[in-house]
Write a protein that holds these residues in place. Structure first.
Motif: not given
Length: 186
Positions: A3-4, A146-148, A167-170, A175-178
């Motif tokens: 999920t992005t 994002m800090n979490y 900012y794109k979070l994958i 869990q954040v992968l990227e």
């Protein structure tokens, strides 16, 4: 399933004491249009926003482009620093980042604001698993979220944000992968 989430910090706004209704400035509208062009390349499925007018206006064009309405979620509102005017904003922000449980009178500590933002983010990940989501939000709450996931997103990172910024979070299994910044430069 991946999920992005693309967190979009709002564009420049015209200052007014009405936090909720403060609109984008003319520069803000121009930059929001540029941000929309960037987001068009991301195959956005869902658009969510803080209820603040400047955040909604920053992501409205991408919602129109995908023929969707902007979904309002109070979890992505900016952190409330205080219920009274803050004389020295820079000092106040530095203090809340220095001590995560500290808050000014009537304001949210980093810990409380982050919890609100994380609850909203986890809800989005549950509801829209496998989708590409753009979220119109604000600098402080965005960085707290994002800090979490990664502590490198801190006060210094926040100080260097642009208006707008994205900012794109994958994610996979929450869990954040990227994490990557989406550039508005041509």
């Amino acid at each position: 399933m991946r999920t992005t989430i693309i967190f979009v910090r709002h564009a420049h706004s015209t200052y007014s004491p009405d936090e909720l209704g403060r609109p984008l400035s003319s520069k803000g509208f121009t930059d929001a249009a540029t941000m929309s062009e960037v987001l068009k390349k991301e195959s956005i499925d869902i658009v969510i926003s803080s209820p603040y007018k400047r955040a909604v206006q920053t992501v409205e064009a991408i919602a129109e482009f995908i023929d969707q309405k902007v979904i309002i979620d109070n979890g992505f509102m900016e952190r409330k620093l205080s219920d009274q005017p803050v004389g020295d904003f820079e000092f106040a922000i530095r203090e809340v980042w220095k001590n995560p449980t500290f808050s000014l009178i009537g304001g949210e500590s980093n810990e409380i604001a982050q919890l609100r933002g994380i609850e909203a983010t986890l809800k989005v990940l549950d509801l829209y698993e496998g989708k590409n989501i753009a979220i119109g939000t604000h600098g402080n709450i965005m960085v707290l979220i994002m800090n979490y996931f990664e502590d490198r997103f801190d006060f210094s990172f926040w100080k260097n944000l642009q208006m707008p910024d994205a900012y794109k979070l994958i994610f996979e299994n929450k869990q954040v992968l990227e994490v990557m910044r989406l550039s508005m430069e041509k």
